[in-house]
Write an enzyme that holds these catalytic residues in place. Structure first.
Site, PDB file in Angstrom:
ATOM      1  N   GLY A  55      -9.302  -2.635   5.379  1.00  0.00           N
ATOM      2  CA  GLY A  55      -9.847  -2.005   4.178  1.00  0.00           C
ATOM      3  C   GLY A  55     -10.392  -0.646   4.549  1.00  0.00           C
ATOM      4  O   GLY A  55     -10.645  -0.376   5.725  1.00  0.00           O
ATOM      5  N   CYS A  82      -8.482  -5.399  11.580  1.00  0.00           N
ATOM      6  CA  CYS A  82      -9.043  -4.058  11.384  1.00  0.00           C
ATOM      7  C   CYS A  82     -10.424  -4.139  10.714  1.00  0.00           C
ATOM      8  O   CYS A  82     -11.354  -4.648  11.311  1.00  0.00           O
ATOM      9  CB  CYS A  82      -8.056  -3.187  10.610  1.00  0.00           C
ATOM     10  SG  CYS A  82      -8.452  -1.442  10.745  1.00  0.00           S
ATOM     11  N   TYR A  83     -10.580  -3.686   9.488  1.00  0.00           N
ATOM     12  CA  TYR A  83     -11.899  -3.789   8.836  1.00  0.00           C
ATOM     13  C   TYR A  83     -12.374  -5.246   8.850  1.00  0.00           C
ATOM     14  O   TYR A  83     -13.565  -5.525   9.038  1.00  0.00           O
ATOM     15  CB  TYR A  83     -11.822  -3.278   7.388  1.00  0.00           C
ATOM     16  CG  TYR A  83     -13.116  -3.461   6.629  1.00  0.00           C
ATOM     17  CD1 TYR A  83     -14.158  -2.552   6.796  1.00  0.00           C
ATOM     18  CD2 TYR A  83     -13.323  -4.546   5.773  1.00  0.00           C
ATOM     19  CE1 TYR A  83     -15.368  -2.719   6.128  1.00  0.00           C
ATOM     20  CE2 TYR A  83     -14.516  -4.724   5.101  1.00  0.00           C
ATOM     21  CZ  TYR A  83     -15.540  -3.804   5.276  1.00  0.00           C
ATOM     22  OH  TYR A  83     -16.737  -3.980   4.627  1.00  0.00           O
ATOM     23  N   HIS A 169      -3.018  -3.607  13.626  1.00  0.00           N
ATOM     24  CA  HIS A 169      -2.332  -4.275  12.505  1.00  0.00           C
ATOM     25  C   HIS A 169      -1.105  -5.052  12.987  1.00  0.00           C
ATOM     26  O   HIS A 169      -0.064  -4.445  13.251  1.00  0.00           O
ATOM     27  CB  HIS A 169      -1.913  -3.235  11.464  1.00  0.00           C
ATOM     28  CG  HIS A 169      -3.071  -2.639  10.741  1.00  0.00           C
ATOM     29  ND1 HIS A 169      -3.599  -3.198   9.592  1.00  0.00           N
ATOM     30  CD2 HIS A 169      -3.848  -1.570  11.027  1.00  0.00           C
ATOM     31  CE1 HIS A 169      -4.630  -2.490   9.187  1.00  0.00           C
ATOM     32  NE2 HIS A 169      -4.808  -1.492  10.049  1.00  0.00           N
ATOM     33  N   GLU A 171       0.700  -6.906  11.169  1.00  0.00           N
ATOM     34  CA  GLU A 171       1.625  -7.128  10.044  1.00  0.00           C
ATOM     35  C   GLU A 171       2.685  -6.051   9.891  1.00  0.00           C
ATOM     36  O   GLU A 171       3.663  -6.240   9.195  1.00  0.00           O
ATOM     37  CB  GLU A 171       0.833  -7.284   8.732  1.00  0.00           C
ATOM     38  CG  GLU A 171       0.135  -6.035   8.221  1.00  0.00           C
ATOM     39  CD  GLU A 171      -1.236  -5.769   8.847  1.00  0.00           C
ATOM     40  OE1 GLU A 171      -1.514  -6.322   9.924  1.00  0.00           O
ATOM     41  OE2 GLU A 171      -2.017  -4.990   8.268  1.00  0.00           O
ATOM     42  N   ASP A 227      14.881 -10.602 -11.320  1.00  0.00           N
ATOM     43  CA  ASP A 227      13.851 -11.594 -11.654  1.00  0.00           C
ATOM     44  C   ASP A 227      14.244 -12.458 -12.853  1.00  0.00           C
ATOM     45  O   ASP A 227      14.170 -13.684 -12.788  1.00  0.00           O
ATOM     46  CB  ASP A 227      12.505 -10.897 -11.931  1.00  0.00           C
ATOM     47  CG  ASP A 227      12.052 -10.061 -10.750  1.00  0.00           C
ATOM     48  OD1 ASP A 227      12.543 -10.318  -9.632  1.00  0.00           O
ATOM     49  OD2 ASP A 227      11.225  -9.149 -10.940  1.00  0.00           O
ATOM     50  N   LYS A 366       8.894 -10.369  -4.226  1.00  0.00           N
ATOM     51  CA  LYS A 366      10.270 -10.002  -4.582  1.00  0.00           C
ATOM     52  C   LYS A 366      11.295 -10.514  -3.557  1.00  0.00           C
ATOM     53  O   LYS A 366      12.349 -11.028  -3.921  1.00  0.00           O
ATOM     54  CB  LYS A 366      10.364  -8.468  -4.658  1.00  0.00           C
ATOM     55  CG  LYS A 366      11.653  -7.951  -5.208  1.00  0.00           C
ATOM     56  CD  LYS A 366      11.603  -7.944  -6.695  1.00  0.00           C
ATOM     57  CE  LYS A 366      12.893  -7.515  -7.322  1.00  0.00           C
ATOM     58  NZ  LYS A 366      12.717  -7.360  -8.776  1.00  0.00           N
TER      59      LYS A 366
END
Ligand code: XMP
Length: 510
Positions: A55, A82-83, A169, A171, A227, A366
């Site tokens: 964040g 991180c944060y 990070h 990710e 979708d 998605k």
């Protein structure tokens, strides 16, 4: 069946949804929950693990997002990123400091302790850092498990309490072993089994749909996009022809698209499928209108009017099927941003119809919708289709929309798509299309002077359409596309290529 859950606590970082997608890629279901609702959610659901996201705040800022320390006392493993890691250190009695340097970009980190998050990972590795503050002093009971040249605590752990922190990070793809670190957290520390697969989701949803709909009727506004198509095929599999699909062809689709949608759903899937050819209605409403926002509003309103009229002819309907996906549902803690474009997604809910909503994709990202589409054996061209705006070619036809201009866009766009497919570039480019900037210029063809339209090509790479870069299509391919468009499409004598990224431009021209 009770599914395993991981709660991703959102502290407002830019990669929050990415963390959730990575966890899901590792076959673990997770939900993103705003930081101020997270403790309650954890108590209600008793998840297998908790992940604090990054964040933008500093833990010392007055309104810094925080969470009650009780979260560490529940015996549930926690990973702070991180944060999230700084907050963890701050709350548990460590010290966070703002140094006079900033660590940003690809940085080497050194694993000091293998095992835990770093099972099968040792020595020096690359990670993605993006922080100002760092953890200067550990809380009691913690030990350092990785460092960088600048950052004494690149990773920390208190294995007894199953609390772990990472300053970098895991990710993002720039941390090559990041996915292994997340896997270790989930499988070694949280001890998940990994029960989240599209096959199991499909089975579960099919019985849920059958159970909640029974023998009632469901209405679907089918656009032919990913979708709504995946949602329709899934519900059709569950309840057959009690699903009625209405496809409003607003005449703003790409070449042959309306016919292809009809063929697939009516002939191949044998669905209860109604096509409404409303092109002339939309065109007459758009006559004389050249403001992009007005065009979008007119198309959105007309779409709902047409859909509403059709629905009324159908007699009693109980449910409305919508292709809502998870990013539309996640509550974000961030404030309002300026409206750049009003996105009228085709498929709006007619307000005066009192229908129950059926949203079988509401939990999915998605890429998961596409995987579900593959599970349902929907043709790959549809499942992996590039994004297409609800208002269609109207936002690619600058100025007033007319049938003549639409024809030029359709024909030139078909040429572009053929060449991109021929050179197998479909998956390397996020979105590619032609547009008509509404200018004419002088040219010469044979011995004749021409005064014809200019066609623009827009092709971008992106991961989420929030930012984008112009695609570096090889010159030889651009040359071929250009000469084919000028040679094959009537009324065009010039082709231009848009080399602007987003920002400052947007992907569409309107
Ligand atoms: P922009 O042009 O804002 O587009 O960079 C970002 C993405 O959104 C699509 N787009 C729309 N989609 N209704 C939609 O459903 C709209 O009005 C609309 N305008 C843009 C665009 O194609 C790109 O993928």
């Amino acid at each position: 069946m009770k599914r395993e859950l991981v709660v991703v606590v959102d502290f407002g970082g830019q990669y929050n949804q990415l963390i959730a997608r990575r966890v899901r890629d590792l076959n673990v279901y997770c939900e993103v929950v705003p930081f101020d609702k997270a403790l309650q959610k954890v108590k209600e659901t008793n998840p297998k693990g908790i992940i604090f996201t990054g964040g933008p705040a500093s833990v010392y800022a007055e309104s810094a997002p925080a969470i009650d320390k009780e979260i560490f006392e529940l015996g549930i493993p926690v990973l702070g990123i991180c944060y999230g890691a700084q907050l963890m250190a701050h709350l548990l009695g460590g010290k966070v400091k703002r140094p006079d340097f900033k660590e940003y970009g690809k940085i080497e980190f050194d694993v000091k302790e293998t095992g835990g998050l770093f099972k099968n990972i040792d020595g020096k590795n690359i990670c993605w850092m993006s922080h100002r503050d760092y953890i200067e002093r550990l809380p009691n009971g913690f030990k350092i498990t990785a460092t960088t040249d600048m950052c004494p605590v690149a990773a920390m752990e208190c294995a007894d309490k199953k609390i772990y922190g990472l300053q970098f990070h895991p990710e993002v793809v720039h941390t090559p072993r990041g996915i292994d670190i997340l896997r270790n957290f989930l499988y070694e520390i949280c001890k998940v089994k990994g029960d989240w697969t599209m096959g199991s989701y499909l089975e579960e949803q099919l019985s849920l749909i059958k159970e909640s709909v029974g023998d009632k009727k469901v209405l679907c506004g089918l656009s032919g996009g990913v979708d709504s198509s995946v949602a329709a095929v899934m519900v059709h599999r569950a309840i057959g022809n009690n699903l009625v699909c209405v496809f409003v062809d607003h005449g703003l689709l790409r070449k042959d698209e309306g016919d292809e949608v009809e063929k697939l759903f009516k002939n191949t899937y044998k669905m209860n499928f109604i096509r409404v050819n409303a092109a002339s209605r939309f065109l007459s409403k758009l006559k004389g209108i050249d403001d992009p926002e007005k065009k979008r509003k007119i198309i959105g309103a007309e779409f709902i009017a047409v859909f509403d009229e059709e629905a009324k002819k159908l007699g009693t309907i109980d449910f409305l099927l919508q292709g809502t996906i998870y990013p539309d549902v996640i509550e974000s803690g961030s404030g309002h941003s300026a409206v750049i474009k009003t996105h009228h997604n085709v498929g709006g809910l007619p307000k005066n119809m009192r229908l129950k909503l059926l949203e079988p994709l509401r939990l999915l990202f998605k890429d998961e919708v596409r995987r579900l589409g593959e599970e349902l054996e929907i043709p790959r061209e549809l499942v992996w289709r590039q994004p297409f705006p609800g208002p269609g070619l109207a936002v690619r036809c600058l100025g007033e929309v007319t049938e003549d201009k639409l024809k030029i866009i359709r024909e030139s766009d078909a040429v572009l798509r053929q060449e991109i497919a021929k050179h197998k570039l479909e998956h390397a480019i996020w979105q590619y299309f032609t547009f008509l900037p509404n200018i004419r210029s002088v040219g010469v063809m044979g011995d004749e002077r021409t005064y014809f339209h200019t066609v623009g090509i827009r092709a971008v790479t992106s991961t989420d359409a929030m930012t984008a870069d112009w695609a570096r299509i090889p010159y030889e391919i651009l040359e071929k596309i250009s000469s084919r468009i000028v040679g094959e499409v009537e009324g065009v004598n010039r082709v231009i290529y848009d080399i602007t990224s987003k920002p400052p431009a947007t992907i569409e021209w309107e």
